[in-house]
Design a protein around this motif. Structure first.
Motif, mmCIF file in Angstrom:
data_model
loop_
_atom_site.group_PDB
_atom_site.id
_atom_site.type_symbol
_atom_site.label_atom_id
_atom_site.label_comp_id
_atom_site.label_asym_id
_atom_site.label_seq_id
_atom_site.Cartn_x
_atom_site.Cartn_y
_atom_site.Cartn_z
ATOM 1 N N SER A 205 -20.700 45.677 -56.102
ATOM 2 C CA SER A 205 -20.969 47.122 -56.112
ATOM 3 C C SER A 205 -21.845 47.535 -54.935
ATOM 4 O O SER A 205 -21.612 48.576 -54.302
ATOM 5 C CB SER A 205 -21.646 47.504 -57.432
ATOM 6 O OG SER A 205 -20.858 47.113 -58.535
ATOM 7 N N GLN A 206 -22.854 46.723 -54.627
ATOM 8 C CA GLN A 206 -23.722 47.021 -53.490
ATOM 9 C C GLN A 206 -22.953 46.941 -52.180
ATOM 10 O O GLN A 206 -23.227 47.689 -51.238
ATOM 11 C CB GLN A 206 -24.915 46.058 -53.464
ATOM 12 C CG GLN A 206 -25.908 46.240 -54.602
ATOM 13 C CD GLN A 206 -26.853 47.417 -54.380
ATOM 14 O OE1 GLN A 206 -26.585 48.293 -53.562
ATOM 15 N NE2 GLN A 206 -27.945 47.452 -55.115
ATOM 16 N N ALA A 207 -21.979 46.037 -52.093
ATOM 17 C CA ALA A 207 -21.158 45.926 -50.876
ATOM 18 C C ALA A 207 -20.342 47.193 -50.661
ATOM 19 O O ALA A 207 -20.193 47.669 -49.520
ATOM 20 C CB ALA A 207 -20.234 44.714 -50.980
ATOM 21 N N VAL A 208 -19.816 47.756 -51.746
ATOM 22 C CA VAL A 208 -19.068 49.014 -51.647
ATOM 23 C C VAL A 208 -19.977 50.134 -51.136
ATOM 24 O O VAL A 208 -19.593 50.927 -50.257
ATOM 25 C CB VAL A 208 -18.456 49.388 -53.015
ATOM 26 C CG1 VAL A 208 -17.817 50.776 -52.956
ATOM 27 C CG2 VAL A 208 -17.423 48.358 -53.443
ATOM 28 N N SER A 209 -21.198 50.210 -51.654
ATOM 29 C CA SER A 209 -22.157 51.229 -51.197
ATOM 30 C C SER A 209 -22.510 51.047 -49.725
ATOM 31 O O SER A 209 -22.627 52.023 -48.978
ATOM 32 C CB SER A 209 -23.431 51.170 -52.050
ATOM 33 O OG SER A 209 -23.180 51.568 -53.373
#
Length: 451
Positions: A205-209
């Motif tokens: 999820s942090q990679a998407v952000s």
């Protein structure tokens, strides 16, 4: 939005604070969901949910340090970029942005190596027991691999908000949180990965952000753009950010130190149940403080820009409104905690024993929460005005001079030693708020005179 930031110096302050702070508050709440959703799902695991929650709670000490390094760069660079824009110096502002990005990447590489090599001894030192260390290391081994995504998302989003793009800043966090909420049950329960699944969901999820943030700061909508020529670190550009960012670093990193002190003392006096309750207490405290910090983030571009533009009246209006709003919010949350603490406990665990224990601990631990909004508002204003010294003084006073000694002293002054550990928090809060208000009165008046 037009490619200028004059609206920070012209729009009505009340309307502007509302426009900038609401997305920032939403971003803070959504960012909080990363950890809260993990804890809720883990706490309700059918087997060993309580122990798994305690183990992941110990990991929060390490995660706070990771977040502190992102705050070190972002809160040191973003206000200075806003001030440079207020002075009309776009080139300097973009240089600060580029240097901050490079520094975030370098810090991420170092942190990843440290966490992968030393995670088990660190977690044991931070309060894990033999019953919970397995869950803690399972979570941290995977989480460490996504350190760079955490750093860049938290650190670079501040530069989006600093330009007045509060909605875009909120969206950068929102898309990651939505992914996390969707992936958590899939990995934890669907793939039977347990705490490992929670960690994997978080870093994906942090990679998407991170992808969204970097895409925005290199795109057409941004005022300040990441440029290749600004990525080479320059001492004259990055060093002034160190002193300003040190306050936020101390404030957030000290939360980790405090949590270590709490966990070690609670493990001694109350065992795994008391440490598990602490995981819930810190979650509630984050729910209380992060939206208030979102208000401060919404006010930061207004305060910094107008301070750079030497518009003292707008600075005063912004600060007064910020203090009133943060105090109002923390008083509301304090009232809810005092009236219905069981509601907060039941969110995380179904265990009746832990719910009962946590309910009375919440009332003690959060007793000073109502007035703490003033501390948050004053400290974030110090940073917005570039007053690193005052901001560091406030952080050091509350955490190291007051809270750390009180965690070890108060248990010896009361019959219930576990209660004494929790009681250290409100005592430190009351004293530090008084100190901060007095310091703010003199420092803010001095800053206005300097204009």
């Amino acid at each position: 939005m037009e490619k200028n930031n004059n609206f920070l110096g012209t729009e009505p302050v009340r309307k502007l604070l509302l426009k900038l702070s609401l997305p920032a508050i939403a971003a803070q709440i959504v960012n909080l969901l990363y950890n809260l959703v993990d804890r809720v799902y883990i706490g309700h695991m059918p087997e060993n949910g309580d122990l798994a929650l305690t183990g992941v709670g110990v990991c929060m000490s390490v995660i706070m340090i990771v977040s502190a390094f992102s705050a070190f760069v972002s809160t040191g660079g973003a206000p200075r970029a806003s001030m440079a824009m207020g002075r009309g110096n776009q080139k300097e502002a973009e240089k600060i942005l580029g240097n901050s990005l490079t520094l975030q990447i370098l810090i991420s590489v170092i942190l990843t190596a440290v966490l992968l090599i030393f995670n088990r001894p660190l977690l044991l030192a931070f309060g894990a027991s033999e019953n919970t260390i397995g869950f803690a290391t399972d979570y941290m081994n995977i989480y460490a691999m996504g350190t760079i995504f955490v750093q860049l998302t938290l650190g670079m989003t501040a530069f989006i908000t600093a330009q007045g793009f509060a909605t875009a800043g909120m969206f950068s966090v929102l898309i990651g949180a939505v992914c996390n909420i969707a992936l958590d049950p899939l990995f934890i329960y669907g793939f039977h990965m347990g705490v490992k699944g929670a960690a994997l969901a978080t870093i994906i999820s942090q990679a998407v952000s991170t992808f969204y943030v970097l895409r925005f700061l290199t795109g057409k909508k941004t005022i300040l753009r990441i440029r290749r020529q600004n990525l080479l670190l320059e001492t004259k550009t990055i060093l002034p950010s160190f002193s300003l960012g040190m306050s936020s670093f101390i404030m957030q990193a000290s939360e980790s130190v405090i949590l270590i002190c709490f966990n070690s003392s609670l493990l001694k006096y109350g065992g795994d149940v008391a440490v598990g309750a602490m995981t819930i207490l810190t979650s509630v405290m984050q729910f209380s403080s992060l939206p208030a910090q979102g208000l401060g983030q919404g006010a930061q571009p207004i305060t910094s820009y107008n301070y750079g533009a030497k518009n003292g009246d707008r600075v005063k209006k912004t600060v007064k409104l910020l203090i009133a709003c943060t105090l109002g919010y923390t008083m509301v949350v304090w009232s809810l905690v005092m009236l219905i603490p069981q509601m907060f406990a039941r969110i995380f665990v179904p265990n009746p024993e832990l719910i009962e224990f946590t309910s009375w601990a919440l009332r003690i631990y959060c007793a000073g929460l109502g007035i703490f909004g003033a501390q948050i508002a004053c400290q974030m204003t110090f940073t917005s005005l570039g007053n690193a010294t005052a901001s560091i003084m406030v952080a050091v006073m509350r955490k190291f001079i007051l809270l750390v000694p009180l965690i070890y002293i108060v248990p010896h002054l009361v019959a219930n030693k576990t209660m004494g550990v929790y009681l250290a928090e409100p005592i430190a809060d009351f004293i530090s708020v008084i100190f901060t208000i007095i310091l703010f009165f003199f420092q803010f008046r001095k800053a206005m005179q300097n204009l």
